[in-house]
Design a protein around this motif. Structure first.
Motif, mmCIF file in Angstrom:
data_model
loop_
_atom_site.group_PDB
_atom_site.id
_atom_site.type_symbol
_atom_site.label_atom_id
_atom_site.label_comp_id
_atom_site.label_asym_id
_atom_site.label_seq_id
_atom_site.Cartn_x
_atom_site.Cartn_y
_atom_site.Cartn_z
ATOM 1 N N ILE A 22 -4.515 -0.107 -4.182
ATOM 2 C CA ILE A 22 -3.520 0.955 -3.994
ATOM 3 C C ILE A 22 -3.412 1.307 -2.517
ATOM 4 O O ILE A 22 -2.305 1.474 -1.987
ATOM 5 C CB ILE A 22 -3.863 2.195 -4.846
ATOM 6 C CG1 ILE A 22 -3.646 1.890 -6.332
ATOM 7 C CG2 ILE A 22 -3.054 3.404 -4.419
ATOM 8 C CD1 ILE A 22 -4.143 2.970 -7.269
ATOM 9 N N GLU A 23 -4.547 1.415 -1.845
ATOM 10 C CA GLU A 23 -4.538 1.749 -0.418
ATOM 11 C C GLU A 23 -3.819 0.668 0.384
ATOM 12 O O GLU A 23 -2.979 0.971 1.238
ATOM 13 C CB GLU A 23 -5.963 1.928 0.099
ATOM 14 C CG GLU A 23 -6.028 2.356 1.543
ATOM 15 C CD GLU A 23 -7.454 2.584 2.034
ATOM 16 O OE1 GLU A 23 -7.584 2.989 3.197
ATOM 17 O OE2 GLU A 23 -8.410 2.345 1.282
ATOM 18 N N SER B 211 -1.551 -1.428 -0.710
ATOM 19 C CA SER B 211 -0.128 -1.372 -1.060
ATOM 20 C C SER B 211 0.560 -0.209 -0.368
ATOM 21 O O SER B 211 1.685 -0.340 0.109
ATOM 22 C CB SER B 211 0.042 -1.249 -2.571
ATOM 23 O OG SER B 211 -0.456 -2.382 -3.221
ATOM 24 N N SER B 212 -0.111 0.921 -0.293
ATOM 25 C CA SER B 212 0.449 2.098 0.383
ATOM 26 C C SER B 212 0.675 1.825 1.857
ATOM 27 O O SER B 212 1.699 2.214 2.427
ATOM 28 C CB SER B 212 -0.472 3.305 0.219
ATOM 29 O OG SER B 212 -0.563 3.687 -1.120
ATOM 30 N N ILE B 213 -0.281 1.164 2.477
ATOM 31 C CA ILE B 213 -0.151 0.828 3.900
ATOM 32 C C ILE B 213 1.038 -0.105 4.111
ATOM 33 O O ILE B 213 1.863 0.115 5.004
ATOM 34 C CB ILE B 213 -1.456 0.203 4.440
ATOM 35 C CG1 ILE B 213 -2.551 1.266 4.504
ATOM 36 C CG2 ILE B 213 -1.244 -0.459 5.805
ATOM 37 C CD1 ILE B 213 -3.951 0.715 4.760
ATOM 38 N N LEU C 82 3.671 -0.477 2.171
ATOM 39 C CA LEU C 82 4.902 0.253 1.890
ATOM 40 C C LEU C 82 5.261 1.179 3.041
ATOM 41 O O LEU C 82 6.421 1.241 3.463
ATOM 42 C CB LEU C 82 4.761 1.048 0.589
ATOM 43 C CG LEU C 82 5.975 1.851 0.152
ATOM 44 C CD1 LEU C 82 7.178 0.943 -0.077
ATOM 45 C CD2 LEU C 82 5.656 2.640 -1.109
ATOM 46 N N SER C 83 4.285 1.884 3.581
ATOM 47 C CA SER C 83 4.533 2.775 4.715
ATOM 48 C C SER C 83 5.063 2.001 5.914
ATOM 49 O O SER C 83 5.993 2.450 6.593
ATOM 50 C CB SER C 83 3.251 3.512 5.110
ATOM 51 O OG SER C 83 2.856 4.388 4.101
ATOM 52 N N CYS D 92 -8.610 1.219 -6.266
ATOM 53 C CA CYS D 92 -8.374 2.097 -5.109
ATOM 54 C C CYS D 92 -8.058 1.290 -3.853
ATOM 55 O O CYS D 92 -7.153 1.646 -3.094
ATOM 56 C CB CYS D 92 -9.557 3.017 -4.864
ATOM 57 S SG CYS D 92 -9.710 4.337 -6.075
#
Length: 122
Positions: free
Chosen positions: A48-49, A51-53, A55-56, A45
């Motif tokens: 993923i968090e 990586s999401s940050i 990517l955003s 988790c």
């Protein structure tokens, strides 16, 4: 003929100490596995968090760069009046799909597409 028999123990349910120690071992093993799954899930988790940050941020920076470049790109590739130019920029910037599509067009297509956008045929 005589057979000698070895003394036998009475058969019955295991004593409480035998049963409870097996339950404790199973419970302990289950707890260890559950804890390992929980730790692995938390780790995944977090990754993923992160990586999401990232990517955003990358997407945001790319769109910001396109927004900044849009004005000069419209001026460079179209033959619009100043008012048409500003109106086109306002329409294009109002929809991120338009921004992406505009930059995907060849220089030759941009003038035609922007004019069609201004007259409402797109």
């Amino acid at each position: 003929m005589s057979f000698s028999q070895a003394p036998t123990r009475p058969r019955g349910p295991p004593t409480q100490s035998d049963g409870s120690s097996k339950k404790k071992r199973k419970s302990s093993n289950f707890g260890d596995v559950a804890e390992a799954i929980k730790d692995a899930s938390q780790f995944i988790c977090e990754k993923i968090e992160m990586s999401s940050i990232r990517l955003s941020r990358a997407i945001g920076e790319e769109m910001n760069d396109k927004h900044i470049r849009l004005n000069e790109e419209i001026m460079r590739t179209t033959m619009l009046s100043m008012v048409e130019h500003h109106r086109a920029a306002q329409i294009i910037l109002g929809d991120s799909a338009f921004v992406s599509f505009f930059f995907s067009l060849s220089d030759e297509e941009k003038d035609t597409w922007v004019r069609a956008l201004l007259i409402g045929s797109i």
